[in-house]
Scaffold this motif. Structure first.
Motif, mmCIF file in Angstrom:
data_model
loop_
_atom_site.group_PDB
_atom_site.id
_atom_site.type_symbol
_atom_site.label_atom_id
_atom_site.label_comp_id
_atom_site.label_asym_id
_atom_site.label_seq_id
_atom_site.Cartn_x
_atom_site.Cartn_y
_atom_site.Cartn_z
ATOM 1 N N ILE A 22 0.803 -0.932 0.282
ATOM 2 C CA ILE A 22 0.114 0.265 -0.149
ATOM 3 C C ILE A 22 0.505 1.590 0.140
ATOM 4 O O ILE A 22 0.784 2.381 -0.821
ATOM 5 N N THR B 3 2.477 1.838 -3.180
ATOM 6 C CA THR B 3 1.506 2.010 -4.754
ATOM 7 C C THR B 3 1.173 3.833 -4.415
ATOM 8 O O THR B 3 1.231 4.593 -5.549
ATOM 9 N N ASN C 204 -5.729 -1.684 -5.112
ATOM 10 C CA ASN C 204 -5.182 -2.021 -4.145
ATOM 11 C C ASN C 204 -4.986 -1.475 -2.745
ATOM 12 O O ASN C 204 -5.438 -2.467 -1.534
ATOM 13 N N THR C 205 -5.133 -0.387 -2.514
ATOM 14 C CA THR C 205 -5.210 0.283 -1.820
ATOM 15 C C THR C 205 -6.851 0.181 -0.901
ATOM 16 O O THR C 205 -7.053 0.073 0.216
ATOM 17 N N SER D 134 -6.534 -2.850 2.841
ATOM 18 C CA SER D 134 -6.092 -1.554 3.432
ATOM 19 C C SER D 134 -7.484 -2.299 4.714
ATOM 20 O O SER D 134 -6.835 -3.009 5.576
ATOM 21 N N TYR E 100 -8.654 -8.478 -5.892
ATOM 22 C CA TYR E 100 -7.202 -7.900 -6.510
ATOM 23 C C TYR E 100 -7.063 -9.179 -7.551
ATOM 24 O O TYR E 100 -6.227 -8.469 -8.213
#
Length: 289
Positions: free
Chosen positions: A194, A197, A238-239, A243, A281
């Motif tokens: 994270i 990214t 992705n975040t 998370s 993902y």
């Protein structure tokens, strides 16, 4: 919480895994074929180091659909994912998940770093964007993650549960349980990708805004724009999916639920739901072309 409420919670969890998981599996499988075909068939992508990283990531994520998502769906439907009946699959499945997930995220981090270098005005950084270096990094880090995951193959074993009397596939080494719990999942799969990214994504986006002032061939500029858009969209996704997984995992580790069945049920439910969200993902990374 009554036994009926606990049963309802487990039913909701089963339905989420079954239906949402199935949708993720099918979308990822179909999209993966298209994604890999595009990256391998177009010459402009075949010559790009960023596209090479994304191709490897897509191949790894295709495998993860079969080793991570499909067994969990089958487990929700028929009550077993196969790891309790096959000694080999018990070891292979967890080993492949560890290697595939970490390596896939590693490749994406390389891709977004590559696009930062490609869109940068410094020639030395631009020189890092080449297929030879990309292939070397993939081979080196692929070997590193295979070696790192060897304990998964050694220490995951079939044991008979003392509470249920059924055979389960679990990590039998207490030390590596702690390493897996406090480093592997929250750091390598959670916050490290994270942070990488977000950091390189923002810098690549800033570089992209400045590209119109550079003397860059039009074809290369358009390719960099397209690849940067792909990695930025993937980075945003992705975040949002990593998370919640990392946060739920940390909560599950730090909260004492030994004497609170209700709290344990809620934490387990949250962990399984965020893990299902994590599967996005594997699928979305294949459906951006």
């Amino acid at each position: 919480m009554s036994s009926a409420s606990l049963a309802t919670l487990r039913l909701v969890e089963k339905e989420v895994i079954t239906f949402i998981g199935s949708a993720i599996f099918l979308a990822g499988l179909l999209g993966g074929i298209l994604n890999i075909t595009v990256f391998l068939s177009l010459q402009t992508f075949r010559q790009s180091s960023c596209a090479f990283y994304l191709t490897v990531m897509s191949l790894l994520n295709s495998c993860q659909l079969f080793t991570t998502v499909l067994p969990r769906i089958l487990g929700a439907i028929i009550g077993t994912d196969g790891s309790d009946t096959s000694f080999f699959f018990c070891k292979f499945r967890l080993f492949s998940i560890a290697v595939g997930t970490i390596f896939s995220l590693n490749c994406f981090c390389f891709a977004i770093m590559d696009q930062y270098c490609a869109t940068c005005s410094w020639p030395r950084l631009q020189q890092l964007c080449n297929l030879k270096l990309a292939r070397c990094l993939v081979c080196i880090f692929g070997t590193i993650w295979v070696l790192y995951a060897i304990p998964y193959w050694i220490f995951y074993n079939q044991v008979v549960s003392a509470t249920t009397g059924t055979t389960v596939c679990v990590m039998t080494n207490a030390v590596y349980v702690q390493i897996r719990a406090y480093f592997n999942s929250p750091v390598l799969i959670g916050f490290l990708p994270i942070v990488t990214t977000v950091t390189f994504g923002l810098m690549a986006y800033r570089n992209l805004q400045k590209m119109r002032f550079y003397t860059v061939p039009l074809v290369r500029r358009e390719l960099d724009k397209q690849l940067t858009s792909i990695v930025l969209i993937q980075g945003l996704i992705n975040t949002f999916v990593l998370s919640p997984y990392a946060i739920a995992f940390i909560i599950a580790l730090t909260v004492n639920v030994a004497n609170n069945a209700v709290l344990k049920a809620h934490i387990d439910f949250s962990a399984n739901i965020t893990f299902t969200l994590f599967w996005v993902y594997y699928a979305v990374s294949m459906n951006q072309n």
